[in-house]
Design an enzyme around this catalytic site. Structure first.
Site, short mmCIF file in Angstrom:
data_model
loop_
_atom_site.label_atom_id
_atom_site.label_comp_id
_atom_site.label_asym_id
_atom_site.label_seq_id
_atom_site.Cartn_x
_atom_site.Cartn_y
_atom_site.Cartn_z
N HIS A 270 40.35 46.76 45.03
CA HIS A 270 41.12 46.87 46.53
C HIS A 270 41.28 48.24 47.18
O HIS A 270 41.32 48.62 48.25
CB HIS A 270 42.22 46.07 46.70
N ASP B 47 36.08 38.96 40.13
CA ASP B 47 37.46 38.78 40.27
C ASP B 47 37.64 37.70 41.60
O ASP B 47 36.48 37.52 42.40
CB ASP B 47 38.06 39.99 41.05
N HIS C 70 39.53 37.65 43.99
CA HIS C 70 39.54 38.28 45.43
C HIS C 70 38.33 39.29 45.65
O HIS C 70 37.60 39.67 44.72
CB HIS C 70 40.80 39.30 45.23
N ASP D 290 41.04 36.42 37.41
CA ASP D 290 42.02 35.38 38.17
C ASP D 290 41.37 34.17 38.95
O ASP D 290 41.88 33.51 39.75
CB ASP D 290 42.79 36.36 39.27
ZN LIG Z 1 42.09 39.73 41.97
#
Ligand SMILES: [Zn+2]
Length: 343
Positions: free
Chosen positions: A123, A159, A161, A246
């Site tokens: 991120h 991931d 995200h 995740d």
């Molecule tokens: Zn993540």
């Protein structure tokens, strides 16, 4: 040749506030897994800190100054990103581990490397900390590989995200292909199928936005129909994986339902591509993964996959329909033609 693990017991020193999901106990899990592999005779190597020059390939100078100035202090950088006094040093080690992993597979004899790190990185933007991430570890690694002479690098991010930082850093660069599967809509909000890169990099960003609740079959479908075909055509000299765990069914943040063997299957599918185009060179760098049991099992399964000879991926067999995968694959193909050939 066996896998090499890059890991430091210092990763637990980066502290987050009580109740924060990206907690030091995640590093304890990594310590245990690394130690077990070490006992099996696998090389476990401590990383050097990343250098300013290595970081400056993907981060702005003012941002590097800002993070450096958090040394010795606890600072809130973003609504969910914090430093403790040690964080600056530990974040340098996390990025340095990703760089070390690239160095190891590019000079040999190892061809596969697993970097067990925290804080995560995908991120982190060029000029901003975000979503538990300080330096964009994988972006630093990809830029390092390019600087070392790799003509093309692919980053695959599974991931849960979307890796907004990684996408933005390379979105105009056709030499670094970024491919992400992620829950969508979800944090951080980016990652629509229509985001395909810009300017010379158009077509070299591939997003597979999956509706919450996706299962192993959905991931199997998007790997078979989009990710593997694009990677084969791109033929990267090095493959880097943003290995977040995740999307596991046990994860408290993500809403996906991947089982542990699916992480092994995704990784094996990527190994096959690396074997074809990159002399087998593959680097995995951890990102998220907030259930400690799932994190341990998934890291172990992926490391095992990297330590075996390349083979056909063994996807878990179940009867769940892959409607979410179908929707994501179709949207990605629509957005990406004619950049890539799809069946
Ligand atoms: Zn993540």
């Amino acid at each position: 040749m066996s896998v090499v693990i890059i890991h430091s017991e210092r990763f637990a020193e980066h502290q987050t506030p009580p109740g924060h999901p990206e907690r030091p106990e995640r590093a304890d899990v990594m310590d245990v897994v690394a130690a077990r592999w070490g006992e099996r005779g696998i090389d476990v190597v401590a990383p050097p800190p990343a250098t300013r020059d290595q970081l400056a390939r993907v981060h702005d100078d003012a941002y590097l100054d800002l993070i450096e100035n958090t040394a010795g202090r606890a600072v809130k950088l973003d609504p969910d990103t914090y430093t403790s006094p040690e964080s600056y040093e530990i974040a340098l080690l996390a990025a340095g581990a990703a760089v070390e992993a690239v160095d190891r597979v590019m000079k040999g004899p190892h061809r596969a490397a697993m970097a067990l790190v925290r804080p995560p990185g995908h991120h982190a933007e060029r000029d901003r900390a975000m979503g538990f991430c300080l330096y964009n570890n994988v972006a630093v690694a990809a830029a390092h590989a390019r600087a070392r002479g790799a003509a093309t690098v692919a980053i695959v991010d599974y991931d849960v995200h979307h890796g907004n930082g990684t996408q933005h850093i390379f979105e105009s660069d056709p030499s670094v292909l970024y491919i992400s599967t992620h829950q969508y809509p979800y944090y951080p909000g980016t990652g629509a199928a229509e985001e395909v890169g810009r300017d010379a990099g158009r077509g070299f960003t591939v997003n597979l936005p999956l509706e919450v609740g996706a299962v192993d079959n959905d991931y199997h479908l998007v790997f078979n129909e989009v990710i593997v075909p694009v990677l084969r055509e791109f033929a990267p000299e090095l493959l880097i994986v943003s290995a977040g765990f995740d999307a596991h069914e046990r994860d408290p943040l993500g809403g996906m339902r991947l089982t542990t063997p699916a992480f092994a299957a995704m990784t094996m599918a990527l190994r096959a591509v690396a074997e074809q185009s990159g002399h087998g060179r593959i680097v995995c760098v951890t990102e998220g993964g907030y259930d400690l049991q799932a994190l341990a099992a998934s890291i172990d399964a992926v490391t095992e996959t990297l330590n075996q000879p390349a083979a056909e991926p063994r996807w878990p067999v179940n009867t769940m329909a892959s409607t979410r995968g179908r929707a994501a694959a179709d949207a990605a193909k629509r957005a990406l033609r004619p950049s890539w050939q799809f069946r």
